[in-house]
Design a protein around this motif. Structure first.
Motif, PDB file in Angstrom:
ATOM      1  N   ARG A  43      -0.394  37.461 -22.702  1.00  0.00           N
ATOM      2  CA  ARG A  43       0.076  39.032 -23.940  1.00  0.00           C
ATOM      3  C   ARG A  43       1.260  38.047 -25.030  1.00  0.00           C
ATOM      4  N   SER A  90      -1.767  37.285 -27.026  1.00  0.00           N
ATOM      5  CA  SER A  90      -2.422  39.087 -27.795  1.00  0.00           C
ATOM      6  C   SER A  90      -0.903  39.214 -28.646  1.00  0.00           C
ATOM      7  N   GLY A 110       0.537  37.378 -30.968  1.00  0.00           N
ATOM      8  CA  GLY A 110       1.040  36.173 -32.127  1.00  0.00           C
ATOM      9  C   GLY A 110       1.340  34.932 -31.813  1.00  0.00           C
ATOM     10  N   GLN A 117      -0.366  30.199 -29.488  1.00  0.00           N
ATOM     11  CA  GLN A 117      -2.266  30.529 -30.148  1.00  0.00           C
ATOM     12  C   GLN A 117      -2.377  28.777 -29.386  1.00  0.00           C
ATOM     13  N   GLN A 139       3.316  29.094 -31.551  1.00  0.00           N
ATOM     14  CA  GLN A 139       3.459  29.399 -33.240  1.00  0.00           C
ATOM     15  C   GLN A 139       4.080  30.682 -33.984  1.00  0.00           C
ATOM     16  N   ARG A 140       4.557  31.777 -33.527  1.00  0.00           N
ATOM     17  CA  ARG A 140       5.895  32.120 -34.290  1.00  0.00           C
ATOM     18  C   ARG A 140       7.018  32.451 -33.605  1.00  0.00           C
ATOM     19  N   GLN A 180      13.327  44.166 -23.451  1.00  0.00           N
ATOM     20  CA  GLN A 180      12.892  45.564 -23.573  1.00  0.00           C
ATOM     21  C   GLN A 180      11.563  44.935 -24.842  1.00  0.00           C
ATOM     22  N   PHE A 232       8.076  46.872 -25.354  1.00  0.00           N
ATOM     23  CA  PHE A 232       7.485  48.041 -27.500  1.00  0.00           C
ATOM     24  C   PHE A 232       6.309  47.326 -27.584  1.00  0.00           C
ATOM     25  N   ARG A 266       4.246  46.571 -25.934  1.00  0.00           N
ATOM     26  CA  ARG A 266       2.292  47.317 -24.682  1.00  0.00           C
ATOM     27  C   ARG A 266       2.863  48.788 -25.318  1.00  0.00           C
ATOM     28  N   PHE A 297      -1.992  49.745 -40.829  1.00  0.00           N
ATOM     29  CA  PHE A 297      -1.236  48.799 -41.210  1.00  0.00           C
ATOM     30  C   PHE A 297       0.492  49.260 -41.107  1.00  0.00           C
ATOM     31  N   GLU A 314       0.810  47.668 -37.180  1.00  0.00           N
ATOM     32  CA  GLU A 314       0.864  46.238 -37.209  1.00  0.00           C
ATOM     33  C   GLU A 314       1.703  45.712 -37.930  1.00  0.00           C
ATOM     34  N   ARG A 315       2.385  45.732 -39.046  1.00  0.00           N
ATOM     35  CA  ARG A 315       3.834  45.352 -39.360  1.00  0.00           C
ATOM     36  C   ARG A 315       5.041  45.772 -39.266  1.00  0.00           C
ATOM     37  N   ARG A 333       4.443  45.457 -35.345  1.00  0.00           N
ATOM     38  CA  ARG A 333       4.316  44.523 -34.545  1.00  0.00           C
ATOM     39  C   ARG A 333       4.584  43.144 -34.892  1.00  0.00           C
ATOM     40  N   ARG A 334       4.394  42.657 -36.340  1.00  0.00           N
ATOM     41  CA  ARG A 334       4.856  41.872 -37.033  1.00  0.00           C
ATOM     42  C   ARG A 334       6.790  42.081 -36.948  1.00  0.00           C
ATOM     43  N   ASP A 374       8.138  38.449 -35.398  1.00  0.00           N
ATOM     44  CA  ASP A 374       8.212  37.163 -37.471  1.00  0.00           C
ATOM     45  C   ASP A 374       9.691  37.669 -37.530  1.00  0.00           C
TER      46      ASP A 374
END
Lengths: 240, 240, 240, 240
Positions: free
Chosen positions: C62, C65, C67, C70, C80-81, C95, C99, C101, C224, C227-228, C230-231, C235
């Motif tokens: 997970r 997944s 990110g 790695q 990685q991040r 949480q 979140f 998932r 998009f 995905e953002r 998630r980032r 991040d």
């Protein structure tokens, strides 16, 4: 396998429906056809431009696909969006249909290339993508229009798929849009800096996903970038 | 836009990693490497074939992408699937990597083309797709291997997108795989009729979706067809 | 059809692998595990946390997944991040796995919903999406954290598919993430205004595509956006 | 995260547009409205059924989405496809709209689940998918209608994503369609064996892709399976 090169040949001269597309586009840009107003019925357009019904339909279909007009069942076709006037100032209007058609092919090809690149790229291939990106940033900071590093960035991603078919198609595509890029560059040079900052930020998202091997993120970021590129051509808000 | 033709040029001579791919493939097909068995470690493969580590990695990556081998973290790379022996009998083995690479590009391009064709095709464009399909059925019934109508079917769908970029790319693709088709035809001629029946049934699903303008169904049917095509090349069960 | 309500029940208590995920995440955020550093081997992690191998593998899978780490074949797993520290300050760390998932399910569901909404929305349904969007802009300008109009925006898009399955799932999803939203809001309130501006700009792109009935553009814009999202959770750059 | 269960509640009573959808469907199936014939204009349908314009539009939109009718700009709406008569014989007609709406949600959710399962499934999770598949084959050979192993197969794939959100949604979905399955089973029992053979062959393709960890192949195979399921409900050719 065949040794003859795969040729993706462009039409020799503009198709009638492309010319019609450009002329309607021109009128939308100039404001003669204003946002929200209704286009004349197909039959009238045929007479106005001296073309056949299928030609008109084809031009309208493309204007619709490009989000410039919208058809409402039973009530006709309406102007929906007005592209940047500066595009017309620099003589790029008749290249718009060709550019948009290339973009339509790029969407599936390059989003898949980005996904494969995120999965398979070697360290050396990644470095080339990073180099092109950095060069583009440097050019932008220096006030230049980074056309070549832009092409290099997309080609490097195609190369990182490890599949030479993606690379040679990418090169063909980049060379086929290079003259349009010059027009777009002039638009950008005289226009807001916002635009190049936006392109760079989209590239950064693609690059980061390929760096971290996130395949879906890479695919989405590339799709988003090309969809925005389409928008930058057909959207008047890019004037401001 | 540039007047120079977009060229999708194939590599002049086989890449080292392609040669290695074909040789490992040959050994899987012949049964020397049997299903479930483990490949030697990368280092040994380097020595066996006198190639560098990156070449081995590239070949393994492609074998993995094509579903022929599977890597299990920490325990190595295992043979997973064994392609049809008859492919080897007809001398097609060294064309397999090239064919699979073309297929990898066709997947995104032609599934998008099918979607656009379902959305935009005119009655005349639909007729051309139907004609190619009928010709292919007739050829198959007559016991011929319908290579040309197969190409015509895919080209007619590309034409029905109304975007000439899809058409010229499709023509390039079809001509680039024509020599491989001859090999595949020989495999089919001497093999079970089941195969051509299967291909025709996949084409029928694509055609029906384009007829009824169901865009997602057309996209899915084309994706499925090309995925099956990949399988037919790499799957031994096609022998029976 | 069954009259019993479709229930999407969450696990009663945190799974072991979620707890492990959160603990590793906590250490990455705090900086104890720094970017680029290597995680201990699976076996050591088992001992450190007193959990079995499958639990460790699931947690690492997970993290990969998402990110955050790695894996490099043969050399281990690397950080990685580094997510925003402020997330931890507000007690949201445990949480995060839940979140993410939910987000993984939202990606396919809501991008398809956006596509269908662009195709089918009525004028009244569009108005509801626009209302939620405007309310969110007003809240943001007033310095409030627009949690409710955000949920309303996504629900209105689900409603515009005309398929009540999308709507009831969207409502379930929005209510299930409401407590996480409170944490995220605190992060945003004390953080840069940039974040809410960014979210609004992503929503604007979704809205515009639905307004102009551009189905693919709507799908891409929603993908998009998620995905953002998630980032933004994983991040660190969101700290600045 | 919220402890309240996520609820995907179905509408209590059939919506007007669903009732209209079923009635038109009934007439198409019975042959009173024959293939190729034109539906009355919207206004007439309003009067015939005593419903408002938006209700008619919604019903027509769904008939179009399901490929049963086709609209041609300027010339009206035509019957395009005629579902299996046997569906009507077993009293399943009024469940069709609900079943198709669930299917529309399943397409994006389960194709993504199949992709994630191919990427992440453990050996134990794979075994459960294989067990369900084998059970379904055994039931089919014994002449039973394998409703439970079918649900178990889809749930096992959802479980193999490692994300419990996919699993609980899959369970909700499977239980919500269980009564429709009974109808469909009766149709199948009295109908051709071809149908169950077809379903099993589609499941085999999904299973093989998950076994060999081919993520894209798994996604495509699931999408294809659900698209075919839609077709089996709306296509008359299933009668023969």
């Amino acid at each position: 396998m065949d040794s003859a090169p795969l040729v993706l040949s462009p039409g020799k001269r503009p198709r009638l429906s492309d010319q019609l597309y450009s002329q309607i586009l021109e009128q939308i840009v100039s404001g003669r056809l204003s946002e929200g107003s209704r286009l004349p019925p197909e039959k009238e357009i045929c007479e106005m431009f001296g073309v056949s019904r299928p030609v008109v339909r084809d031009a309208l279909l493309r204007l619709r696909s490009d989000g410039l007009v919208q058809s409402r069942q039973g009530s006709g076709t309406f102007i929906q969006r007005r592209p940047a006037k500066r595009l017309s100032d620099f003589g790029g209007m008749d290249q718009v249909p060709e550019f948009l058609r290339v973009l339509e092919l790029r969407m599936p090809v390059e989003s898949e290339a980005a996904r494969l690149a995120a999965e398979r790229r070697t360290a050396a291939q990644l470095r080339k993508i990073e180099d092109a990106h950095r060069q583009m940033e440097r050019d932008a900071e220096a006030g230049n229009i980074p056309a070549e590093p832009d092409a290099a960035f997309h080609n490097a991603i195609a190369a990182a798929t490890g599949n030479d078919k993606f690379l040679s198609l990418s090169r063909s595509i980049q060379s086929s849009i290079s003259s349009f890029r010059t027009v777009a560059s002039n638009v950008t040079r005289t226009g807001p800096r916002k635009r190049i900052v936006q392109v760079l930020s989209e590239h950064t998202m693609i690059l980061e996903a390929i760096q971290s091997r996130e395949t879906e993120a890479a695919r989405i970021a590339m799709m988003f970038h090309l969809e925005r590129a389409r928008r930058r051509v057909t959207d008047r808000s890019e004037d401001s």
